[in-house]
Design an enzyme around this catalytic site. Structure first.
Site, PDB file in Angstrom:
ATOM      1  CB  SER A  81      45.047  29.588  40.625  1.00  0.00           C
ATOM      2  OG  SER A  81      43.837  30.213  40.402  1.00  0.00           O
ATOM      3  CG  ASP A  85      42.601  32.434  46.773  1.00  0.00           C
ATOM      4  OD1 ASP A  85      43.157  31.487  47.351  1.00  0.00           O
ATOM      5  OD2 ASP A  85      41.808  32.285  45.823  1.00  0.00           O
ATOM      6  CG  HIS A 128      41.736  28.627  44.667  1.00  0.00           C
ATOM      7  ND1 HIS A 128      42.055  29.940  44.375  1.00  0.00           N
ATOM      8  CD2 HIS A 128      41.956  27.938  43.515  1.00  0.00           C
ATOM      9  CE1 HIS A 128      42.428  30.031  43.105  1.00  0.00           C
ATOM     10  NE2 HIS A 128      42.383  28.835  42.564  1.00  0.00           N
TER      11      HIS A 128
HETATM   12  N1  ARG Z   1      37.726  31.166  40.426  1.00  0.00           N
HETATM   13  C1  ARG Z   1      39.020  30.831  40.915  1.00  0.00           C
HETATM   14  C2  ARG Z   1      39.652  29.742  40.037  1.00  0.00           C
HETATM   15  O1  ARG Z   1      39.072  29.326  39.074  1.00  0.00           O
HETATM   16  C3  ARG Z   1      38.996  30.472  42.350  1.00  0.00           C
HETATM   17  C4  ARG Z   1      38.388  29.159  42.662  1.00  0.00           C
HETATM   18  C5  ARG Z   1      38.339  28.743  44.085  1.00  0.00           C
HETATM   19  N2  ARG Z   1      37.372  29.455  44.841  1.00  0.00           N
HETATM   20  C6  ARG Z   1      36.067  29.119  44.957  1.00  0.00           C
HETATM   21  N3  ARG Z   1      35.306  29.924  45.619  1.00  0.00           N
HETATM   22  N4  ARG Z   1      35.543  28.035  44.460  1.00  0.00           N
HETATM   23  O2  ARG Z   1      40.412  28.914  40.418  1.00  0.00           O
HETATM   24  N1  ASP Z   2      41.033  30.712  39.511  1.00  0.00           N
HETATM   25  C1  ASP Z   2      41.740  30.146  38.376  1.00  0.00           C
HETATM   26  C2  ASP Z   2      42.759  29.083  38.776  1.00  0.00           C
HETATM   27  O1  ASP Z   2      42.582  28.364  39.704  1.00  0.00           O
HETATM   28  C3  ASP Z   2      42.362  31.209  37.566  1.00  0.00           C
HETATM   29  C4  ASP Z   2      41.468  31.661  36.471  1.00  0.00           C
HETATM   30  O2  ASP Z   2      40.736  30.837  35.920  1.00  0.00           O
HETATM   31  O3  ASP Z   2      41.546  32.833  36.150  1.00  0.00           O
HETATM   32  O4  ASP Z   2      43.697  28.817  38.081  1.00  0.00           O
END
Ligand code: ARG
Ligand code: ASP
Length: 739
Positions: free
Chosen positions: A674, A253, A116
Site C-alpha cells: 500500500s 486513497d 489508509h
Molecule cells: N484493503 C486495503 C489494504 O489492505 C485497504 C485497507 C484500508 N481500508 C479499509 N477500508 N479498511 O490495506
Molecule cells: N491494502 C494493502 C496494504 O495496505 C495492499 C494489499 O493487500 O493489496 O498494503
C-alpha cells in the site's frame, strides 16, 4: 510457486482457461490454441517458466528479469531501478512506518502514500472540533505541517547477499536451535558493523527461501515526518468497508507527508529548525494517462506471502482458520457499527480500530473463496504426489510426508492460538490493564508513562462496545474451544458466574479501568489493586496458559516446519530444474517479508465471474453514480458534486472528458505494498497502489494471473483533488509533471 507449475501438474484440475478480451485477440493471432489435454500433457512433461506477472523480485537481482521486463515494454535499465553507485529509483521509495510504502515526488521531501497508511496519524490529529478525518487537512504553509510522534520512513541504502557471513561456522551436525543461535549472533555482529556510523542507519538480516539464503538490508531512517495533506474520508476512504478490496473502485486513497532532516540532510528527531529533506531521487509524475495493455511496474515493501507451502497448510487456512476468524470478527464489527452509527465521537474513536478489524475480515473471505475456486489444496496434493515420486532416492525423500505429519500435530495448537488472538486478546480493557500492570511491575515507577498510557487508552475507548464484544467473542470461545484446551482459570470463572454475560457484568463494573476518573487517580501505592484487577487477571491468566500450554508447542512445531520447509524449498527448485531446466529454477522468487521488491505486469481488466468483464479503469462519473448523501460511505463532499456538475475539471480530464480515478493491473502485490508507486515504462509515476481485487486476494498463497489484480489510484485523480477540491496547488507546483 510459479502458477504454471501449480496449475498444470494436476492434470484433471486444470481449469478451462477463461479467455479475456485482450487475450482473445492475441490467442487468435498467434493461433496458440492449446487444448486442455495438450496443456496437461505439457505440464506433465515439465512445467513452463513463470507465467507473466507473478513474482516479487529482489531489486538488486533485477538484472535477471530485465530482459523479460524490456520485452514487455520497459524502457529503462536494471541500473535505473537499483544501483548503489548512482541515484536510482530505489532512492525515491521508502518504507513508510512499519507496514506501508511511500514515494518521493519533489526535491523538497514531499512524499505520497495512501490515506489508509496515514490514517492513524490523521486520526490522532483529529477531534470533534478539528475533524480532519471528516473534513480533510491541507497545510497551506510549511509551518502548518503537523509532526507525528513515532512515525518514521526508511530509505534502503543497499541490500546484499550475506549468506556466507551469516552461516559462518555452521556445521551440518548442528541442531536447529544451534543454527538459530549462530544466525542470530552472526547477524547481530554484522548489523553492528554496518550501522556503526549511526546517523539514522538501521539494518536487518532477513532469511529468504526459508533460510536457504540471507540478505542484509541497510536503511537510513528519518523520524521527522510531517502530515501535509489528506483529503476528507469521503474521498480518501470513499466506499469505506463496502468497497474495500473491491473493483470497480473509486477511492482517492492518498495522503501527503514531508520528510524533514537536519541542515546537512541527515536524520534528526523532530525540531522546528529541521529543513525539508533533499532526496537523491524523486519521481516525475506522468499526466499522460494509462490504457489497457500498458506496461506497469511497482516498487515497494510487500509484507508476507506463503506461495510454497504444503497442501495441509493451505487446507488449514481455507477450512478452519479463515472461516472461524471471519465469523468472530463479524460479531465484533456488528457491535462497533451499531455504536458508531449513534455518535460522531464514537465514530472517530473507533474508525481506525474498525478499519483494522474489517480489513483482514474481508480479505480472508475473498482468500478462502479464491483458494476454493482454484482448488489449491487438490492441486498442491497432486503436485506433492509428483514431487514424492521424483524425490525417491534423493535427499528429499520423505520430506512431504514429514511436513504433513507436522501440520497434523500443529493443528490443535494453531486453532487454540487463533482463538486466543481473536477473542481474549481483543478485549480492550484487558489490554489496557496489562499495559498498566507492566508499568507498575517495572523496576522504577514511571508516573508519566502511566498518565500517557491511560490518556491514550481513554481517548479512543467506549466501554459499551468493549463489553458487548467481550460477551460475543467469549461466547464463541466457550462454544468452539474443546473443553480439554480451556485454561483452569477459565473453567473456574464459568463455574462461578454461570455465563459469559454474568462474568462480563462483574468484570466491567469492578475493574478500575471501567471508571476513567478512578483509573486516573492511580499512584505508585496502588500496585496491589492493579495486580488484583479482574481485567488484568483475565489477561494474565490467559497469557500464562498460552505461554505454557500453547506457545512451546507452536514454537517447537513451527521450528520443525521451518527446517523441513528449508529443504522442501530447495527440493521444489531442484524438482523444477529437473523437469524444466534453468528457467524452471529461475521462476522462483522469495516469499515477501517486508523487504523491497519489484513486481511488473500490465494494465488489464478481468473476468470476476462467468459472463462478466471488468474494465481496467474507473472515473469520476462512477463516483457520482455511487454518491448518496444517505449512506455514510458514499456521501461525497458538496464541492465535488459542484465541480462535477460544472464539469470544472481543468487540465485533469482525459481524452473523453472524464476524470480518471483508479485502475487495475496485473502486478503481484500484497499487504505492505500500500502506498507503493506504480510506474510506467519510462520510470514515471502513474499511480499509487492501495489494494487488490477481492476475487484475487488468495494471491498471498496462490497467484492466478487471470484474476489477481492490484488496484491503484490514478495519479491524475490525486492532482485533480489537490487542485480542484483542496485548492492546494502549491503542492503540485513542487512536483515535476510530464506528459
Ligand atoms: N484493503 C486495503 C489494504 O489492505 C485497504 C485497507 C484500508 N481500508 C479499509 N477500508 N479498511 O490495506
Ligand atoms: N491494502 C494493502 C496494504 O495496505 C495492499 C494489499 O493487500 O493489496 O498494503
Amino acid at each position: 510457486m510459479p502458477s504454471d507449475m501449480k496449475c498444470n501438474i494436476a492434470q484433471h484440475h486444470i481449469p478451462i482457461k477463461r479467455i479475456t478480451r485482450q487475450e482473445k485477440i492475441k490467442t487468435n493471432d498467434m493461433k496458440k490454441t492449446l487444448t486442455t489435454i495438450a496443456a496437461a500433457f505439457m505440464a506433465f512433461a515439465g512445467c513452463i517458466t513463470a507465467r507473466a506477472d507473478e513474482g516479487m523480485w529482489l531489486p538488486s537481482l533485477i538484472s535477471q528479469r530485465i530482459t523479460d521486463m524490456q520485452e514487455k515494454g520497459f524502457r529503462l535499465s536494471a541500473e535505473d531501478i537499483y544501483s548503489i553507485n548512482q541515484a536510482s529509483l530505489k532512492d525515491a521509495v521508502v518504507l513508510f512506518g512499519r507496514g506501508c510504502t511511500g514515494e518521493l515526488v519533489s526535491p523538497e521531501g514531499l512524499l505520497l502514500t495512501n490515506h489508509h497508511c496515514g490514517y492513524s496519524q490523521i486520526q490522532q490529529h483529529s477531534s470533534v472540533e478539528h475533524d480532519y478525518l471528516r473534513d480533510g487537512f491541507w497545510a497551506m504553509t510549511r509551518e502548518e505541517e503537523l509532526p507525528n510522534k513515532g512515525l518514521t520512513v526508511s530509505f534502503l541504502e543497499r541490500m546484499d547477499d550475506v549468506t556466507s557471513i551469516i552461516l559462518k561456522g555452521y556445521e551440518p551436525t548442528m541442531t536447529e536451535d544451534q543454527r538459530v543461535e549462530l544466525v542470530k549472533n552472526n547477524s547481530q555482529a554484522l548489523i553492528e558493523e554496518v550501522t556503526k556510523e549511526g546517523n539514522g542507519l538501521r539494518a536487518t538480516v532477513e532469511a529468504l527461501y526459508y533460510g536457504n539464503q540471507y540478505f542484509l538490508f541497510l536503511y537510513r531512517e528519518y523520524s521527522d515526518v510531517r502530515l501535509v495533506g489528506a483529503p476528507p474520508s469521503s474521498i480518501g476512504k470513499f466506499g469505506g468497508e463496502t468497497d474495500n478490496w473491491m473493483w470497480p473502485r473509486h477511492t482517492g486513497d492518498f495522503s501527503m507527508f514531508r520528510i524533514y532532516a537536519d541542515k546537512d540532510n541527515n536524520p534528526a528527531p523532530y525540531s522546528k529548525d529541521n529543513v525539508p529533506y533533499k532526496p537523491k531521487k524523486y519521481f516525475k509524475v506522468s499526466t499522460k494517462g494509462v490504457k489497457e495493455g500498458d506496461f506497469t511496474f511497482i516498487y515497494g515493501f510487500p509484507g508476507s506471502t506463503r506461495e510454497y507451502i504444503h497442501s495441509e497448510g493451505v487446507r488449514y487456512i481455507e477450512e478452519i482458520s479463515d472461516p472461524h476468524k471471519v465469523h468472530i470478527r463479524t460479531l465484533r464489527l456488528d457491535i462497533m457499527n451499531k455504536y458508531m452509527g449513534q455518535s460522531q465521537a464514537v465514530r472517530i474513536q473507533y474508525s481506525s480500530k474498525k478499519a483494522g478489524v474489517a480489513n483482514a475480515w474481508k480479505k480472508w473471505q475473498g482468500e478462502m473463496k479464491g483458494i476454493r475456486k482454484m482448488k489449491t489444496v487438490a492441486t498442491k496434493q497432486a503436485y506433492e504426489t509428483a514431487f514424492k515420486k521424483w524425490a525417491k532416492g534423493t535427499e528429499y525423500e520423505g520430506l512431504v510426508e514429514k511436513i504433513d505429519a507436522i501440520y497434523r500435530e500443529l493443528e490443535p495448537y494453531s486453532y487454540a492460538a487463533d482463538y486466543y488472538t481473536e477473542t481474549v486478546r481483543t478485549v480492550e480493557i484487558a489490554n489496557a490493564a496489562m499495559s498498566v500492570a507492566r508499568i507498575f511491575s517495572a523496576e522504577t515507577f514511571d508516573a508519566r508513562r502511566l498518565e500517557e498510557t491511560l490518556s491514550a487508552f481513554y481517548k479512543d475507548y467506549h466501554l459499551p462496545i468493549d463489553k458487548e464484544c467481550f460477551i460475543a467473542v467469549m461466547n464463541e470461545y466457550e462454544k468452539n474451544m474443546p473443553a480439554e484446551s480451556k485454561p483452569e482459570y477459565y473453567k473456574a470463572q464459568m463455574e462461578k458466574y454461570g455465563s459469559i454475560a454474568a462474568w462480563a457484568e462483574d468484570l466491567f463494573s469492578n475493574s478500575i479501568y471501567a471508571d476513567r476518573a478512578k483509573a486516573q487517580t492511580l499512584t505508585e501505592a496502588d500496585k496491589e489493586a492493579v495486580l488484583a484487577d479482574p481485567a488484568f487477571i483475565f489477561f494474565n491468566e490467559f497469557l500464562k496458559w498460552y505461554s505454557t500450554e500453547v506457545l512451546p508447542h507452536t514454537r517447537r512445531l513451527n521450528q520443525d516446519l521451518q527446517l523441513a520447509y528449508r529443504d522442501y524449498m530447495r527440493g521444489q527448485m531442484d524438482f523444477a530444474e529437473a523437469t524444466d531446466g534453468k528457467a524452471g529454477r529461475e521462476a522462483f522468487y522469495p516469499d515477501a517479508n517486508l523487504t523491497l521488491r519489484v513486481a511488473y505486469g500490465k494494465i488489464q481488466g478481468y473476468n470476476p465471474a462467468d459472463g462478466v468483464y471488468y474494465e481496467p479503469s474507473s472515473t469520476l462519473t462512477g463516483i457520482i453514480e455511487k454518491d448518496n448523501p444517505e449512506i455514510f460511505d458514499y456521501n461525497i463532499p458538496q464541492n465535488l458534486r459542484d465541480i462535477y456538475a460544472e464539469k470544472d475539471f481543468g487540465r485533469w480530464a482525459d481524452g473523453n472528458g472524464e476524470v480518471p480515478v483508479c485502475f487495475i493491473a496485473t502486478n503481484h502485490t500484497t499487504g505492505g505494498n500500500s502506498g507503493s508507486p506504480i510506474i510506467d515504462a519510462d520510470g514515471n509515476l502513474i499511480g499509487i497502489n492501495f489494494d487488490r481485487v477481492w476475487e484475487g486476494t488468495m494471491s498471498d498463497i496462490v497467484f492466478d494471473p487471470e484474476i489477481c489484480r492490484n488496484i491503484s489510484l490514478d495519479v491524475r485523480y490525486l492532482l485533480f483533488v489537490i487542485d480542484k477540491v483542496a485548492d492546494a496547488d502549491h503542492l503540485i507546483e513542487e512536483m515535476t509533471l510530464v506528459d
